[in-house]
Write a protein that holds these residues in place. Structure first.
Motif, PDB file in Angstrom:
ATOM      1  N   ALA A  70     -68.448 -40.892  31.588  1.00 38.67           N
ATOM      2  CA  ALA A  70     -67.610 -39.687  31.643  1.00 38.67           C
ATOM      3  C   ALA A  70     -66.985 -39.386  30.286  1.00 38.67           C
ATOM      4  N   ASP A  71     -66.655 -38.112  30.118  1.00 38.92           N
ATOM      5  CA  ASP A  71     -65.920 -37.667  28.936  1.00 38.92           C
ATOM      6  C   ASP A  71     -64.424 -37.597  29.212  1.00 38.92           C
ATOM      7  N   GLY A  72     -64.063 -37.636  30.504  1.00 38.58           N
ATOM      8  CA  GLY A  72     -62.670 -37.583  30.909  1.00 38.58           C
ATOM      9  C   GLY A  72     -62.504 -38.196  32.284  1.00 38.58           C
ATOM     10  N   ILE A  73     -61.273 -38.577  32.607  1.00 41.56           N
ATOM     11  CA  ILE A  73     -60.953 -39.216  33.890  1.00 41.56           C
ATOM     12  C   ILE A  73     -59.734 -38.529  34.488  1.00 41.56           C
ATOM     13  N   ILE A  74     -59.828 -38.210  35.783  1.00 43.23           N
ATOM     14  CA  ILE A  74     -58.656 -37.817  36.561  1.00 43.23           C
ATOM     15  C   ILE A  74     -58.484 -38.891  37.613  1.00 43.23           C
ATOM     16  N   LEU A  75     -57.366 -39.591  37.551  1.00 41.07           N
ATOM     17  CA  LEU A  75     -57.081 -40.692  38.463  1.00 41.07           C
ATOM     18  C   LEU A  75     -55.706 -40.487  39.081  1.00 41.07           C
ATOM     19  N   SER A  76     -55.658 -40.496  40.408  1.00 37.34           N
ATOM     20  CA  SER A  76     -54.387 -40.423  41.114  1.00 37.34           C
ATOM     21  C   SER A  76     -54.195 -41.721  41.885  1.00 37.34           C
ATOM     22  N   LEU A  77     -53.145 -42.434  41.556  1.00 42.12           N
ATOM     23  CA  LEU A  77     -52.906 -43.766  42.094  1.00 42.12           C
ATOM     24  C   LEU A  77     -52.042 -43.755  43.349  1.00 42.12           C
ATOM     25  N   ALA A  78     -52.519 -44.422  44.383  1.00 38.73           N
ATOM     26  CA  ALA A  78     -51.688 -44.667  45.557  1.00 38.73           C
ATOM     27  C   ALA A  78     -50.688 -45.756  45.198  1.00 38.73           C
ATOM     28  N   GLU A  79     -49.517 -45.667  45.808  1.00 43.22           N
ATOM     29  CA  GLU A  79     -48.488 -46.673  45.557  1.00 43.22           C
ATOM     30  C   GLU A  79     -48.256 -47.476  46.831  1.00 43.22           C
ATOM     31  N   HIS A  80     -48.487 -48.781  46.739  1.00 43.13           N
ATOM     32  CA  HIS A  80     -48.232 -49.689  47.853  1.00 43.13           C
ATOM     33  C   HIS A  80     -47.158 -50.674  47.415  1.00 43.13           C
ATOM     34  N   ASN A  81     -46.029 -50.624  48.058  1.00 41.71           N
ATOM     35  CA  ASN A  81     -44.904 -51.508  47.730  1.00 41.71           C
ATOM     36  C   ASN A  81     -44.548 -51.450  46.244  1.00 41.71           C
ATOM     37  N   GLY A  82     -44.580 -50.245  45.690  1.00 33.86           N
ATOM     38  CA  GLY A  82     -44.187 -50.042  44.303  1.00 33.86           C
ATOM     39  C   GLY A  82     -45.234 -50.422  43.273  1.00 33.86           C
TER      40      GLY A  82
END
Length: 176
Positions: A70-82
């Motif tokens: 890839a030339d770019g990344i879109i990442l959305s992180l889930a939060e589990h216990n902080g």
């Protein structure tokens, strides 16, 4: 044409972070978008004994190849216990065994959302602090609080957040 890999740090089939990541990617134009799902890259739980006895799993290499293609990344992180979700942390650990600087200096829009008012800010903070040591080049970050109040029918309904995200997606695109 430039390629952006999009995924959530979650294995939930109804992941709100995947919904946010996909929406962000829909704001890109003239870019090839590849949406990945961690469920398609199942991995054993990382441990040195597992690696010593069985080597690096093929799915870890396949996922890392997707990132590096890839030339770019879109990442959305889930939060589990902080913190990171277990599935993301496990994938991250396996990839780091292949290449320590696993993010390969690829421009990244890093995001998080949650049902609560903090919008995954704890996990976002952890990633922003640690990813640069692993070759992460975070060009923009975004936290969406109170997901169900601000996101409906596949998009952001809060104009202020929507305008902010459009600006950050554009920042990513200019970094490609």
């Amino acid at each position: 044409m430039k390629k952006v890999v999009v995924f959530a740090g979650s294995n939930s089939v109804n992941s709100i972070n995947k919904q946010l990541a996909e929406y962000a990617s829909s704001l890109l134009n003239n870019v090839e978008v590849s949406v990945l799902d961690l469920n398609d890259f199942t991995l054993p739980v990382y441990g040195i004994d597992e690696e010593t006895n069985n080597g690096i799993p093929k799915n870890a290499s396949k996922f890392l190849d997707e990132i590096h293609g890839a030339d770019g990344i879109i990442l959305s992180l889930a939060e589990h216990n902080g913190n990171f979700s277990a599935v993301f942390k496990n994938t991250y650990d396996w990839m780091s065994r292949i290449q320590q600087k696993l993010w390969n200096n690829i421009p990244m829009l890093l995001m998080a959302t949650s049902p609560g008012a903090r919008g995954g800010s704890s996990v976002l903070s952890i990633a922003k602090a640690g990813f640069p040591y692993m070759g992460g080049r975070i060009v923009a970050d975004f936290s969406l609080p109170s997901f169900s109040e601000n996101f409906k029918d596949g998009g952001l309904i809060n104009e202020e957040y929507n305008d902010q995200l459009k600006e950050l997606v554009n920042k990513l695109k200019t970094s490609l």
